[in-house]
Design an enzyme around this catalytic site. Sequence first.
Site, mmCIF file in Angstrom:
data_model
loop_
_atom_site.group_PDB
_atom_site.id
_atom_site.type_symbol
_atom_site.label_atom_id
_atom_site.label_comp_id
_atom_site.label_asym_id
_atom_site.label_seq_id
_atom_site.Cartn_x
_atom_site.Cartn_y
_atom_site.Cartn_z
ATOM 1 N N TYR A 36 0.817 -1.204 0.000
ATOM 2 C CA TYR A 36 0.000 0.000 0.000
ATOM 3 C C TYR A 36 0.857 1.264 0.000
ATOM 4 C CZ TYR A 36 -3.699 -3.170 1.763
ATOM 5 O OH TYR A 36 -4.583 -4.193 1.952
ATOM 6 N N HIS A 94 1.084 -11.622 2.668
ATOM 7 C CA HIS A 94 0.054 -10.946 1.875
ATOM 8 C C HIS A 94 -0.536 -11.862 0.811
ATOM 9 C CE1 HIS A 94 -1.293 -6.717 0.443
ATOM 10 N NE2 HIS A 94 -2.205 -7.617 0.159
#
Length: 253
Positions: A36, A94
């Site tokens: 991000y 992730h």
Amino acid sequence: MDLPAVGLGTMGVADSAAIETAIEAGYRHLDTAQIYENERVVGDGIAAADTDREALTVATKLWIDRLAADDVRPGTEASLDRLGLDSVDLLYVHRPRGGYDAETTLPALEAVRDDGLTDAVGLSNFEPAQLDAAREYLDDIAAHQVEFHPYFWREALLADAQRHGYPLVAYSPLAGGQVFDDPTIRAVAEKHDTTAAAVSIAWVLSHDNVITIPKASSRAHLEANLAAAALELDAEDIERIDGIEREEELFPE
């Protein structure tokens, strides 16, 4: 993990004031990730808020280029440096791609946990067979984060969470805003004199072992998402939403 019903997803959040506002509004679970590129923003918001660090559950995720065994510790330390924290409460894989190897990555994550850099290890975007393989090397799956909204959810992943007793953390519960114009969801919202966003969040939370992390930045939307946890849909509402004949995965592999 014992996570609040509604936490804050931060993908795309670039202003630390939004994080500070969320904490002031009552959010106690903050979710970010290396990919991000806003861990520093989240950390700045935490530092600015007048809330004890111990009251917060902070989660981040190692991206696929930090999952080789030798990269796990330096990758974790880099995230902590950007967040300005000594440790995170929850550290995820992730995606099981790139340098990920269950046999080597997961023991490296457990070592990071044992050394106090994180309290718990979670997984994200795993398939059922990958969850089974992970259990051979990870003594506890603290949480599994997956895409989950009225247009896309995986029954097998929900069943695994319920069978093994860990929370399924639902991201994108509003389907990127697409639920706002859905006629079925809007009809349920009118019935309860609420919004389509609240209905979608309540529908997600109607499933056992599921919590959610919608993204918002304005105080009004932050507060509304928190309040949606109190909305009780009846069996007819849930059946109507379950029956929506539309499938759309926003973040395919």
